[in-house]
Motif scaffolding. Sequence first.
Motif, PDB file in Angstrom:
ATOM      1  N   ARG A 437       0.821  -1.217   0.000  1.00 50.69           N
ATOM      2  CA  ARG A 437       0.000   0.000   0.000  1.00 50.69           C
ATOM      3  C   ARG A 437       0.852   1.264   0.000  1.00 50.69           C
ATOM      4  O   ARG A 437       0.360   2.356  -0.306  1.00 50.69           O
ATOM      5  N   GLU A 438       2.146   1.140   0.365  1.00 54.63           N
ATOM      6  CA  GLU A 438       3.041   2.276   0.358  1.00 54.63           C
ATOM      7  C   GLU A 438       3.880   2.345  -0.913  1.00 54.63           C
ATOM      8  O   GLU A 438       4.753   3.212  -1.034  1.00 54.63           O
ATOM      9  N   ARG A 439       3.642   1.460  -1.841  1.00 56.11           N
ATOM     10  CA  ARG A 439       4.386   1.456  -3.114  1.00 56.11           C
ATOM     11  C   ARG A 439       3.431   1.178  -4.268  1.00 56.11           C
ATOM     12  O   ARG A 439       3.659   0.303  -5.110  1.00 56.11           O
ATOM     13  N   LYS A 440       2.338   1.944  -4.309  1.00 60.59           N
ATOM     14  CA  LYS A 440       1.309   1.714  -5.323  1.00 60.59           C
ATOM     15  C   LYS A 440       1.809   1.993  -6.730  1.00 60.59           C
ATOM     16  O   LYS A 440       1.230   1.499  -7.696  1.00 60.59           O
ATOM     17  N   GLU A 441       2.892   2.780  -6.835  1.00 63.50           N
ATOM     18  CA  GLU A 441       3.443   3.029  -8.156  1.00 63.50           C
ATOM     19  C   GLU A 441       3.969   1.758  -8.812  1.00 63.50           C
ATOM     20  O   GLU A 441       4.163   1.706 -10.031  1.00 63.50           O
ATOM     21  N   ASP A 442       4.203   0.714  -7.995  1.00 61.16           N
ATOM     22  CA  ASP A 442       4.722  -0.553  -8.524  1.00 61.16           C
ATOM     23  C   ASP A 442       3.610  -1.524  -8.929  1.00 61.16           C
ATOM     24  O   ASP A 442       3.886  -2.558  -9.550  1.00 61.16           O
ATOM     25  N   ILE A 443       2.361  -1.230  -8.550  1.00 61.11           N
ATOM     26  CA  ILE A 443       1.276  -2.193  -8.779  1.00 61.11           C
ATOM     27  C   ILE A 443       1.058  -2.488 -10.259  1.00 61.11           C
ATOM     28  O   ILE A 443       0.923  -3.660 -10.647  1.00 61.11           O
ATOM     29  N   PRO A 444       1.032  -1.485 -11.163  1.00 54.51           N
ATOM     30  CA  PRO A 444       0.813  -1.838 -12.580  1.00 54.51           C
ATOM     31  C   PRO A 444       1.870  -2.786 -13.133  1.00 54.51           C
ATOM     32  O   PRO A 444       1.526  -3.776 -13.792  1.00 54.51           O
ATOM     33  N   VAL A 471      -7.549   0.571 -12.006  1.00 53.54           N
ATOM     34  CA  VAL A 471      -7.878   1.577 -10.993  1.00 53.54           C
ATOM     35  C   VAL A 471      -8.178   0.901  -9.664  1.00 53.54           C
ATOM     36  O   VAL A 471      -7.736   1.346  -8.596  1.00 53.54           O
ATOM     37  N   ALA A 472      -8.942  -0.202  -9.703  1.00 56.01           N
ATOM     38  CA  ALA A 472      -9.282  -0.923  -8.472  1.00 56.01           C
ATOM     39  C   ALA A 472      -8.040  -1.496  -7.801  1.00 56.01           C
ATOM     40  O   ALA A 472      -7.900  -1.437  -6.570  1.00 56.01           O
ATOM     41  N   LEU A 473      -7.130  -2.051  -8.611  1.00 54.75           N
ATOM     42  CA  LEU A 473      -5.900  -2.622  -8.045  1.00 54.75           C
ATOM     43  C   LEU A 473      -5.047  -1.545  -7.390  1.00 54.75           C
ATOM     44  O   LEU A 473      -4.464  -1.754  -6.323  1.00 54.75           O
ATOM     45  N   ILE A 474      -4.959  -0.380  -8.023  1.00 53.46           N
ATOM     46  CA  ILE A 474      -4.140   0.697  -7.478  1.00 53.46           C
ATOM     47  C   ILE A 474      -4.754   1.273  -6.209  1.00 53.46           C
ATOM     48  O   ILE A 474      -4.049   1.649  -5.269  1.00 53.46           O
ATOM     49  N   ALA A 550      -3.656  12.878 -13.354  1.00 51.31           N
ATOM     50  CA  ALA A 550      -4.225  11.538 -13.535  1.00 51.31           C
ATOM     51  C   ALA A 550      -3.144  10.516 -13.836  1.00 51.31           C
ATOM     52  O   ALA A 550      -3.173   9.389 -13.318  1.00 51.31           O
ATOM     53  N   LEU A 551      -2.172  10.900 -14.680  1.00 51.77           N
ATOM     54  CA  LEU A 551      -1.069   9.985 -14.970  1.00 51.77           C
ATOM     55  C   LEU A 551      -0.237   9.708 -13.726  1.00 51.77           C
ATOM     56  O   LEU A 551       0.246   8.589 -13.524  1.00 51.77           O
ATOM     57  N   ALA A 552      -0.068  10.719 -12.897  1.00 50.75           N
ATOM     58  CA  ALA A 552       0.691  10.522 -11.653  1.00 50.75           C
ATOM     59  C   ALA A 552      -0.066   9.606 -10.710  1.00 50.75           C
ATOM     60  O   ALA A 552       0.514   8.731 -10.064  1.00 50.75           O
ATOM     61  N   LYS A 553      -1.387   9.802 -10.629  1.00 52.38           N
ATOM     62  CA  LYS A 553      -2.191   8.980  -9.729  1.00 52.38           C
ATOM     63  C   LYS A 553      -2.208   7.512 -10.152  1.00 52.38           C
ATOM     64  O   LYS A 553      -2.290   6.617  -9.322  1.00 52.38           O
ATOM     65  N   THR A 554      -2.144   7.271 -11.461  1.00 54.99           N
ATOM     66  CA  THR A 554      -2.175   5.889 -11.965  1.00 54.99           C
ATOM     67  C   THR A 554      -0.787   5.391 -12.326  1.00 54.99           C
ATOM     68  O   THR A 554      -0.662   4.335 -12.959  1.00 54.99           O
ATOM     69  N   ALA A 560      -5.827   3.472 -17.266  1.00 54.58           N
ATOM     70  CA  ALA A 560      -6.416   3.839 -15.979  1.00 54.58           C
ATOM     71  C   ALA A 560      -6.581   5.343 -15.868  1.00 54.58           C
ATOM     72  O   ALA A 560      -7.576   5.838 -15.319  1.00 54.58           O
ATOM     73  N   ALA A 561      -5.610   6.087 -16.383  1.00 51.91           N
ATOM     74  CA  ALA A 561      -5.713   7.548 -16.336  1.00 51.91           C
ATOM     75  C   ALA A 561      -6.900   8.030 -17.152  1.00 51.91           C
ATOM     76  O   ALA A 561      -7.641   8.941 -16.745  1.00 51.91           O
ATOM     77  N   ALA A 562      -7.095   7.440 -18.333  1.00 47.38           N
ATOM     78  CA  ALA A 562      -8.244   7.811 -19.157  1.00 47.38           C
ATOM     79  C   ALA A 562      -9.546   7.498 -18.435  1.00 47.38           C
ATOM     80  O   ALA A 562     -10.518   8.269 -18.500  1.00 47.38           O
TER      81      ALA A 562
END
Length: 582
Positions: A437-444, A471-474, A550-554, A560-562
């Motif tokens: 949960r602290e490294r969500k940038e790695d989830i995709p 989006v749900a996974l992130i 949006a790109l940063a969030k996803t 996902a950003a779209a």
Amino acid sequence: MFKIEQLPIHSFETVPPQAGLEALIELLRHGQDVCVTTETGSYVFTPRDLCCFQGPPTGSIGEYVADKSHLASFILPYTNDLRALNAALADIPDDVSRLIVVQDDDGKLLGSCPLGSLVRATLAELQRLDAYFATLAETVTDAVTVVDRSGSVICWNSNAEEIYGIPREEILGRRIGEHFDPEALMVLRILDEGRMLRGAYHRPRPDTHVLINASPIYDMNGRIIASIATEQDITHLVKLNDELTTVQAAPAELAGNSDDPFAGIKGKGGAINKAIALARKVVGASAPFLLVGESGTGKEQFATAIHQASPRAGQPFVIVNCGSIPPGLLDIELFGYQGGTFSGQDTGKAGALEAAGGGTLFLNEIDKLPVDIQAKLYQAMQTRLVTRNGADTSVRIEARVVAATDRQLAAMVAARAFRDDLYYAFNIVSIAIPPLRERKEDIPSLAQLYVRDYALQYQKPIPVFDPGVMVALISYQWPGNLRELRNVIERCIILCDGEQITMDLLPEALQRDQLQRDAAPDEESGFYYERKALKPALTQEDEIALIEEALAKTFGNKSAAAKLLGISRGTLYNKMKEFHLS
């Protein structure tokens, strides 16, 4: 338990010794039992004794019994104190033929009891106790063995028959040494040494593993009269442990799949990269270190990568899961046992400290290690020597010992639940692995990696993620961390029949979590569907800001950003091209 109340006590008439003999005879003729107490003892007479009085009665009762001490009754205390009762019963003369007199603690005579009734009551109690013990021995799920002082088997339950393959009719009443090596029998050792044994590992047959508990049996005088042993069959646990405990004899082959063993640890964030950088620094050292992180964060993956990148890569990498092995077996698993100690056979087993050779021993869930085994482990780490259970000599060990935990060991040390010396030995270097949960940038990227792995495993085409799924996974908090993410992706691959992983394939928990977020948009979560969707009225600067956010969030995932922006992926690509966004 024997109780004095179970005895059939008959009342009697008490008369003084000064009373005339004719008074005694008159009472007997009326069917009364009579008791007379003098300085020489208590005398009980029954109507059957009338034949003993010949001629006219003269003198007192006391004078009559003065020279007849053989007619005195044995006095039995009225008590449930087993030691006192046992001592009294042991003092009954061999030639006693008169009624037994029962006396309370105050010296009052309560009545009489025939010796035959006392014997029958004692026999009935013995039969009850035997029934209790026999039922207990057959009720427990362990093998139960009892041998007497001579080594003869007096109890052998059905579980013992099953484990050892010896019918009870072939062993009951016979010396146990006829079927087993006497030098290897715990029950005989207990008879000699008089000590209890708890949770000792025993291997009666090559395919059978048991934990044995044994105790001496004492009589009322504190003498050892027998020994009892119970043996729990843990063969299924040993087989499970074999699956959980992995010994990789040639890790160099695994390392050959990549030039960098750390390449399999995906990470972009600062916390995970800090952990990777610290892990790289300990690669060349021989000192122990500690991996700290929640369950499922990849501690074993880190330990494996460090081993494969180290000079020890060509040596074994041994994994012991301390939380999944019973304490009695864990001692054997770590330190091994010497052949002949339990089975009498000239075989043995090296513990994990030996089996690791010059490689690495990885102790997962070190916090589950019992305190007594903690002491043995620390001693072995300090001296670099290990002594197998039952052995007299030590073996030198060269393995590097690495530990992992999801607990705060410092707090356990303060609570005296973990040894401070072992904690400091491992805490030379402590590597903290962040939760997912602290490294969500790695989830995709992790999700894509797992999709490829499981698609190959199940021989399916590699599907793509629906933007809403990503989006749900992130957004999900992942309490189970990487392990939970892998399980979710595996589920999706198993259930997926098309070319896309859709929301309906996710577990219900993730679907509910996403539905709740959709119903209550939260700016912190990055949901902009209605409030911040791109609209023609927005300025160019506003559109660029929303797209970048949006790109940063996803974490760069354009689909996902779209989805977050409420536009199609093609529109997003056109906008990025228009605004020269990379």
